[in-house]
Design an enzyme around this catalytic site. Sequence first.
Site, PDB file in Angstrom:
ATOM      1  N   GLY A 104      48.357  39.693  38.353  1.00 32.07           N
ATOM      2  CA  GLY A 104      47.256  40.592  38.664  1.00 32.07           C
ATOM      3  C   GLY A 104      45.933  39.843  38.640  1.00 32.07           C
ATOM      4  CB  CYS A 105      42.485  41.051  38.103  1.00 32.49           C
ATOM      5  SG  CYS A 105      40.803  40.422  37.986  1.00 32.49           S
ATOM      6  CG  PHE A 106      41.821  35.112  38.720  1.00 38.44           C
ATOM      7  CD1 PHE A 106      40.684  35.904  38.762  1.00 38.44           C
ATOM      8  CD2 PHE A 106      42.021  34.212  39.764  1.00 38.44           C
ATOM      9  CE1 PHE A 106      39.761  35.814  39.796  1.00 38.44           C
ATOM     10  CE2 PHE A 106      41.101  34.099  40.805  1.00 38.44           C
ATOM     11  CZ  PHE A 106      39.969  34.910  40.820  1.00 38.44           C
ATOM     12  CD1 TRP A 107      37.870  37.515  37.061  1.00 37.57           C
ATOM     13  CD2 TRP A 107      37.307  39.674  37.147  1.00 37.57           C
ATOM     14  NE1 TRP A 107      36.957  37.653  38.074  1.00 37.57           N
ATOM     15  CE2 TRP A 107      36.588  38.970  38.149  1.00 37.57           C
ATOM     16  CE3 TRP A 107      37.111  41.044  37.003  1.00 37.57           C
ATOM     17  CZ2 TRP A 107      35.688  39.609  39.009  1.00 37.57           C
ATOM     18  CZ3 TRP A 107      36.223  41.677  37.855  1.00 37.57           C
ATOM     19  CH2 TRP A 107      35.523  40.966  38.842  1.00 37.57           C
ATOM     20  CG  ASP A 183      43.403  44.536  39.662  1.00 41.15           C
ATOM     21  OD1 ASP A 183      42.316  44.991  40.044  1.00 41.15           O
ATOM     22  OD2 ASP A 183      43.570  44.016  38.547  1.00 41.15           O
TER      23      ASP A 183
END
Length: 279
Positions: A104-107, A183
């Site tokens: 998913g979102c790498f943040w 996401d």
Amino acid sequence: MRQNDEETLNDLYNLILNPATREWERSALSSTKNALEEGATIDDQLSKLEAKLRPLALRNNLTPDVTDFYNSITGNASADAQFDFTKHSIDDLTYQDSAVFAGGCFWCMVEPFETKNGIISVLSGYTGGHMDHPTYDQVSGQYTGHVEAVEIIFDTRIIHYEELVELYWQLTDPTDAFGQFQDRGSQYRPIIFVRNEEQRKITEKSKQRLIESGKYKRPIVTLIEPTSVFWPAENFHQQFYKKNRKRYKRIERSRQQFLAYQRLQGKIRKELNHFTRKP
């Protein structure tokens, strides 16, 4: 000209030439550059440029590098912090290794790994696609085949690859092939990228244990694929959890709530199965 003014001008020129800069942004930046070349004062022009960029900045809708520039001219030093890409490298082939995970979102994939003992560096980036030097807009638009991922360099004397894989399962929903949590899209699909046969065997065994655990009602769809070129994401995305703490916490809280609910469902299902199997 002041040294910081020269640096600002240099950043301005680089952004105009940057292929990742959107046309509207480039137009605003070019107008500022032209005015400066005609003798306008830099403070006055940066104030006007800030006003033009502000509506998109407040909606978090500037491209990553322009966002960094906006943070620099507005004095948001923490959000503008520069990631030292030169330190993300394997310097000791005997006791260092790397791992690549897409979840998913790498943040939200950096802090859980980076804060573990034995982790040397965690880099956000794009991998698994068919285009060189992809930008965030290109990946988000699903034009390149890449997924958002993190590349982790770790000290094998302190932490083992098996531990990283086990942590990965705790951070992701392995039953969702079309994204992760809020996401959605192919750029967020869950994949463990393995760089050699040893990593493949470890990952496959770990995945099989998860399947046999009965923790999930739906099939485990996380892919296991060989590593490919890992392209670093823009500086804005590096260590996002440090530079944009409030925004990160909101996103992370949502992920954790979903995972907690999913774990509860799994626990209830296992207890019911155990109860129904009793003679």
